[in-house]
Design a protein around this motif. Structure first.
Motif, PDB file in Angstrom:
ATOM      1  N   UNK A   1     -20.093  23.029 -52.560  1.00 49.67           N
ATOM      2  CA  UNK A   1     -20.384  22.038 -53.302  1.00 49.67           C
ATOM      3  C   UNK A   1     -20.537  22.040 -54.715  1.00 49.67           C
ATOM      4  N   UNK A   2     -21.450  23.125 -55.208  1.00 48.25           N
ATOM      5  CA  UNK A   2     -21.519  23.371 -56.388  1.00 48.25           C
ATOM      6  C   UNK A   2     -20.354  23.504 -57.339  1.00 48.25           C
TER       7      UNK A   2
ATOM      8  N   UNK B   1     -25.843  28.044 -47.008  1.00 48.20           N
ATOM      9  CA  UNK B   1     -25.520  28.697 -48.388  1.00 48.20           C
ATOM     10  C   UNK B   1     -24.221  28.602 -48.912  1.00 48.20           C
ATOM     11  N   UNK B   2     -23.323  28.970 -48.012  1.00 50.11           N
ATOM     12  CA  UNK B   2     -21.529  28.803 -48.302  1.00 50.11           C
ATOM     13  C   UNK B   2     -21.547  27.366 -48.530  1.00 50.11           C
TER      14      UNK B   2
ATOM     15  N   UNK C   1     -10.695  25.864 -50.941  1.00 51.98           N
ATOM     16  CA  UNK C   1     -12.031  25.679 -50.470  1.00 51.98           C
ATOM     17  C   UNK C   1     -12.039  26.697 -49.302  1.00 51.98           C
ATOM     18  N   UNK C   2     -11.051  26.769 -48.369  1.00 53.11           N
ATOM     19  CA  UNK C   2     -11.246  27.581 -47.182  1.00 53.11           C
ATOM     20  C   UNK C   2     -11.065  28.854 -47.409  1.00 53.11           C
ATOM     21  N   UNK C   3     -10.445  29.371 -48.614  1.00 57.04           N
ATOM     22  CA  UNK C   3     -10.277  30.777 -48.807  1.00 57.04           C
ATOM     23  C   UNK C   3     -11.653  31.287 -49.308  1.00 57.04           C
ATOM     24  N   UNK C   4     -12.273  30.428 -50.127  1.00 49.22           N
ATOM     25  CA  UNK C   4     -13.642  30.959 -50.600  1.00 49.22           C
ATOM     26  C   UNK C   4     -14.662  30.961 -49.299  1.00 49.22           C
ATOM     27  N   UNK C   5     -14.472  29.989 -48.679  1.00 42.88           N
ATOM     28  CA  UNK C   5     -15.357  29.962 -47.329  1.00 42.88           C
ATOM     29  C   UNK C   5     -15.156  31.242 -46.577  1.00 42.88           C
ATOM     30  N   UNK C   6     -14.089  31.396 -46.277  1.00 43.93           N
ATOM     31  CA  UNK C   6     -13.821  32.692 -45.521  1.00 43.93           C
ATOM     32  C   UNK C   6     -14.156  33.838 -46.011  1.00 43.93           C
ATOM     33  N   UNK C   7     -14.070  34.109 -47.338  1.00 42.20           N
ATOM     34  CA  UNK C   7     -14.528  35.365 -48.032  1.00 42.20           C
ATOM     35  C   UNK C   7     -15.977  35.283 -47.805  1.00 42.20           C
TER      36      UNK C   7
ATOM     37  N   UNK D   1     -22.801  32.479 -55.080  1.00 45.24           N
ATOM     38  CA  UNK D   1     -22.071  31.666 -56.096  1.00 45.24           C
ATOM     39  C   UNK D   1     -21.209  32.756 -56.956  1.00 45.24           C
ATOM     40  N   UNK D   2     -22.054  33.940 -57.268  1.00 43.93           N
ATOM     41  CA  UNK D   2     -21.369  35.059 -57.982  1.00 43.93           C
ATOM     42  C   UNK D   2     -20.371  35.541 -57.349  1.00 43.93           C
ATOM     43  N   UNK D   3     -20.349  35.906 -56.115  1.00 40.16           N
ATOM     44  CA  UNK D   3     -19.413  36.521 -55.354  1.00 40.16           C
ATOM     45  C   UNK D   3     -18.280  35.372 -55.232  1.00 40.16           C
TER      46      UNK D   3
END
Length: 199
Positions: free
Chosen positions: A97-98, A91-92, A75-81, A61-63
Motif C-alpha cells: 500500500x505504501x 506487514x506485506x 505487485x505480485x512479484x514484490x508480494x512473493x519476494x 519496505x527496505x527489502x
C-alpha cells in the motif's frame, strides 16, 4: 513499564539503532521507527510491540525497495519476494500500500516497462507478452489494456531484422525454416510468420 536508558547507533549500519531498557539491550529499531524516542521515556509492553511492528514494516519496505532497485516489478512479484522472506501478511500488505501510494509500485507502469523492454531487446508476440505478464501476476484487464496498441506484425519484423544477418548465407529453404522456427518460438502466429519471412 520499562525505561529507555540508552539509544545507540548500530556499528554495522547507520540506518538502525539499539534500544536499551532498564540498562539492558532490548531490541534494534530502524532509525525511522525510533524517531521520537528519548532516553528516560517510559514504555509499556503495548508500546514495545508497536515499535517492533513498525521496525518490521521498515525492514520489509527496505527489502522491497532493494528488489525494485534492479528493475520495476509487479505487485505480485514484490508480494512473493516478501513472503519468501517470511514477513507477516499484514506487514506485506502495508508495504505494498505504501509503495503504491508513493508510485514505486504500479502494475500498469510495470507492464508498460516490460512490453517496451521486450519490444526493444527481445521482441515477442502479444500472446507471449500476455503469458509473461500473467506469470508476473498482472491482472487480466491491465494486461489487455496495455497490449491494446501492440502490433504483432511490427514486432515480428523487428525480431526478424535482428536475426536476418545471421542466416544471410543460407539457402532460401534453410533460411525460411530457421527464421520461421525462430519467430514461432517467440509466439507469433503462422500467418504473421509466413508474411514476415516472405518479406
Amino acid at each position: 513499564m520499562r525505561k529507555i536508558t540508552a539509544i545507540k547507533a548500530q556499528k554495522k549500519t547507520n540506518e538502525r539503532v539499539n534500544i536499551y531498557l532498564d540498562d539492558q539491550f532490548a531490541f534494534g529499531l530502524a532509525v525511522e521507527a525510533a524517531a521520537g524516542l528519548q532516553v528516560g521515556q517510559i514504555l509499556d509492553e503495548e508500546s514495545v510491540v508497536a515499535l517492533q511492528d513498525e521496525d518490521l514494516f521498515f525492514r520489509a519496505k527496505w527489502a522491497a525497495q532493494h528488489l525494485l532497485s534492479y528493475r520495476p516489478r509487479s505487485v505480485a512479484e514484490v508480494r512473493r519476494s516478501l513472503r519468501r522472506k517470511d514477513y507477516p501478511a499484514e506487514t506485506i500488505e502495508r508495504v505494498i500500500t505504501h509503495l503504491e501510494a508513493v508510485k514505486l509500485l504500479d502494475d500498469r507502469a510495470f507492464s508498460a516497462y516490460w512490453i517496451e523492454h521486450r519490444e526493444t531487446f527481445k521482441p515477442r508476440s502479444r500472446l507471449a507478452l500476455r503469458q509473461e505478464l500473467t506469470q508476473k501476476g498482472v491482472s487480466r484487464p491491465v494486461i489487455e489494456d496495455m497490449l491494446a496498441g501492440v502490433d504483432d506484425e511490427a514486432l515480428a519484423r523487428r525480431a526478424a531484422t535482428k536475426r536476418a544477418y545471421r542466416w544471410a548465407g543460407l539457402s532460401r529453404d534453410e533460411y525460411v525454416q530457421k527464421m520461421g522456427g525462430y519467430l514461432q518460438r517467440r509466439g507469433f502466429q503462422y500467418e504473421t510468420v509466413r508474411l514476415v519471412v516472405a518479406e
